[in-house]
Write a protein that holds these residues in place. Structure first.
Motif, mmCIF file in Angstrom:
data_model
loop_
_atom_site.group_PDB
_atom_site.id
_atom_site.type_symbol
_atom_site.label_atom_id
_atom_site.label_comp_id
_atom_site.label_asym_id
_atom_site.label_seq_id
_atom_site.Cartn_x
_atom_site.Cartn_y
_atom_site.Cartn_z
ATOM 1 N N GLN A 41 0.869 -1.177 0.000
ATOM 2 C CA GLN A 41 0.000 0.000 0.000
ATOM 3 C C GLN A 41 0.903 1.222 0.000
ATOM 4 O O GLN A 41 1.464 1.604 1.029
ATOM 5 N N MET A 42 1.064 1.823 -1.170
ATOM 6 C CA MET A 42 1.932 2.991 -1.261
ATOM 7 C C MET A 42 1.587 3.802 -2.500
ATOM 8 O O MET A 42 1.073 3.253 -3.484
ATOM 9 N N PRO A 43 1.847 5.103 -2.475
ATOM 10 C CA PRO A 43 1.602 5.932 -3.665
ATOM 11 C C PRO A 43 2.631 5.652 -4.756
ATOM 12 O O PRO A 43 3.702 5.103 -4.497
ATOM 13 N N LEU A 44 2.299 6.050 -5.965
ATOM 14 C CA LEU A 44 3.201 5.832 -7.088
ATOM 15 C C LEU A 44 4.521 6.559 -6.879
ATOM 16 O O LEU A 44 5.575 6.073 -7.301
ATOM 17 N N LEU A 45 4.468 7.698 -6.219
ATOM 18 C CA LEU A 45 5.687 8.473 -5.992
ATOM 19 C C LEU A 45 6.706 7.679 -5.177
ATOM 20 O O LEU A 45 7.919 7.790 -5.410
ATOM 21 N N SER A 46 6.241 6.866 -4.238
ATOM 22 C CA SER A 46 7.158 6.076 -3.409
ATOM 23 C C SER A 46 7.871 5.008 -4.219
ATOM 24 O O SER A 46 8.983 4.599 -3.871
ATOM 25 N N LEU A 47 7.225 4.545 -5.294
ATOM 26 C CA LEU A 47 7.869 3.556 -6.143
ATOM 27 C C LEU A 47 8.988 4.157 -6.975
ATOM 28 O O LEU A 47 9.936 3.464 -7.353
ATOM 29 N N LEU A 48 8.873 5.446 -7.269
ATOM 30 C CA LEU A 48 9.837 6.097 -8.154
ATOM 31 C C LEU A 48 10.926 6.850 -7.397
ATOM 32 O O LEU A 48 11.741 7.544 -8.011
ATOM 33 N N THR A 49 10.933 6.728 -6.091
ATOM 34 C CA THR A 49 11.950 7.405 -5.275
ATOM 35 C C THR A 49 12.401 6.465 -4.166
ATOM 36 O O THR A 49 11.735 5.475 -3.845
ATOM 37 N N GLY A 50 13.504 6.771 -3.564
ATOM 38 C CA GLY A 50 13.964 6.055 -2.384
ATOM 39 C C GLY A 50 14.508 4.667 -2.662
ATOM 40 O O GLY A 50 14.899 4.309 -3.778
ATOM 41 N N ASP A 51 14.532 3.859 -1.584
ATOM 42 C CA ASP A 51 15.130 2.525 -1.636
ATOM 43 C C ASP A 51 14.403 1.595 -2.599
ATOM 44 O O ASP A 51 15.031 0.762 -3.250
ATOM 45 N N PHE A 52 13.085 1.715 -2.683
ATOM 46 C CA PHE A 52 12.335 0.810 -3.555
ATOM 47 C C PHE A 52 12.778 0.985 -5.005
ATOM 48 O O PHE A 52 13.001 0.009 -5.720
ATOM 49 N N PHE A 53 12.902 2.223 -5.438
ATOM 50 C CA PHE A 53 13.277 2.493 -6.821
ATOM 51 C C PHE A 53 14.679 1.979 -7.125
ATOM 52 O O PHE A 53 14.914 1.342 -8.161
ATOM 53 N N ASN A 54 15.612 2.216 -6.222
ATOM 54 C CA ASN A 54 16.993 1.802 -6.464
ATOM 55 C C ASN A 54 17.171 0.292 -6.379
ATOM 56 O O ASN A 54 17.915 -0.301 -7.163
ATOM 57 N N LYS A 55 16.469 -0.346 -5.452
ATOM 58 C CA LYS A 55 16.680 -1.776 -5.209
ATOM 59 C C LYS A 55 15.899 -2.659 -6.156
ATOM 60 O O LYS A 55 16.415 -3.676 -6.646
ATOM 61 N N HIS A 56 14.640 -2.293 -6.439
ATOM 62 C CA HIS A 56 13.758 -3.203 -7.170
ATOM 63 C C HIS A 56 13.537 -2.818 -8.631
ATOM 64 O O HIS A 56 13.153 -3.681 -9.424
ATOM 65 N N ILE A 57 13.731 -1.571 -8.969
ATOM 66 C CA ILE A 57 13.433 -1.148 -10.340
ATOM 67 C C ILE A 57 14.702 -0.921 -11.151
ATOM 68 O O ILE A 57 14.858 -1.447 -12.252
#
Length: 355
Positions: free
Chosen positions: A75-91
């Protein structure tokens, strides 16, 4: 292609049938991925549900019930997917699959949906959101809309490009669209291909992560009327009705319908269905006959990857020599589904449904 559906001005679902004689395989590593029916298993990166039908005397349901797969609900906004640890680690460096629920904006009736496959973010939205976002996309013709109408647009963004970094002009433009247009919490289904599931203690997934486990469930079905399907079936005009009726029988068996059980008594006003007698010879019309068998239905529901479905089919194929099984797979959207029937003669009958 089988002619299924009533005549209408609207586009009808399409069903493509194919048949092939399978080679003899001794190990799962020998199974191809681009030949029929194996290419159907990989026609989409993920699916919603899978059902395996087989005689109760076989051990196929036992092997599937022991299969395991984990995915996560985020449960997270799209912005969180494109920034931070999630973006660097998973994308940027990882390999994950993401499928979102529709994002519905409170201020308007607009909505958008998102998917992420191999680093490619796909956004499907209506015209109002598309024009506000200011991102380049393509129109998706809506067959149910008025003539020349296009109600939705698709925006595809390759987030693995070197230019997709903070500070770059193109990426900053995407972030502005996310911050001003695609705003709000979104529910996501998440699967980490690199970790073959979900890694433990992955803090980049946020605090509201829920780890889900695919748990196949089995159900025994007694005294089921089973049509004979040992014959060498083709798509000629004499056997097209048989193919449609066989697909109907498999669909009824998948929901354990009482219409296919021996001794079923139902008023003709409610149902006139009869288990079909499949023709084994297109010339003289001889039938293979109907037998009574005990079947086992094994069902898995959740975020099922193509590899999970392919492994299930491969294990069933290796263990079903001299027997039959049917695999039914349903996708999340767009009516994508397919059915594969492997008969005792090692012939695979495949129905690919679209729409």
């Amino acid at each position: 292609m089988l002619d299924i559906g009533k005549t209408s001005n609207l586009p009808q679902p399409k069903c493509y049938f194919s048949t092939t004689t399978l080679s003899t395989y001794d190990d799962s590593s020998e199974l191809p991925t681009k030949k029929l029916p194996f290419n159907l298993l990989h026609s989409a990166p993920y699916y919603h549900s899978m059902t395996l039908l087989s005689p109760s005397s076989s051990t196929l349901h036992t092997s599937l019930s022991s299969s395991q797969s984990k995915y996560a609900r985020l449960q997270m906004p799209l912005l969180s997917l494109l920034t931070g640890d999630f973006f660097n680690k998973h994308i940027k460096t990882g390999n994950v699959l993401l499928f979102s629920s529709p994002l519905k904006l409170d201020t308007t009736s607009s909505e958008a949906s998102f998917t992420l496959i191999n680093g490619m973010l796909s956004i499907v939205c209506d015209r109002a959101l598309y024009e506000r976002a200011g991102l380049t996309g393509t129109a998706i013709p809506d067959p149910h809309a008025r003539k020349h109408g296009t109600s939705k647009f698709r925006i595809e963004l390759n987030l693995r490009l070197p230019s997709m970094l903070a500070g770059k002009k193109g990426f900053e433009r995407i972030l502005r669209a996310v911050e001003t247009v695609f705003v709000g919490d979104i529910s996501w289904l998440f699967y980490d291909v690199s970790a073959a599931g979900v890694a433990d203690n992955d803090e980049s997934l946020g605090k509201e992560v829920q780890i889900k486990e695919v748990k196949p469930e089995t159900e025994d079905m007694e005294k089921v009327l089973v049509p004979g399907f040992r014959s060498n079936m083709t798509t000629n005009a004499n056997q097209e009705n048989d193919l449609v009726e066989l697909l109907e029988w498999i669909s009824l068996a998948a929901i354990n319908s009482p219409r296919i059980q021996q001794g079923d008594l139902v008023d003709e006003i409610i149902s006139r269905y009869e288990v079909p007698e499949i023709s084994s010879n297109a010339v003289n019309g001889s039938s293979t006959g109907i037998t009574t068998q005990s079947l086992t239905k094994t069902t898995a529901t959740g975020f099922l990857t193509a590899s999970f479905v392919a492994d299930t089919f491969g294990n069933a194929l290796l263990q079903s020599k001299g027997s039959w099984f049917a695999l039914l797979v349903q996708g999340f959207a767009d009516g994508k589904a397919f059915v594969v029937l492997k008969n005792a003669d090692n012939q695979a009958l495949s129905w690919d449904v679209e729409g």
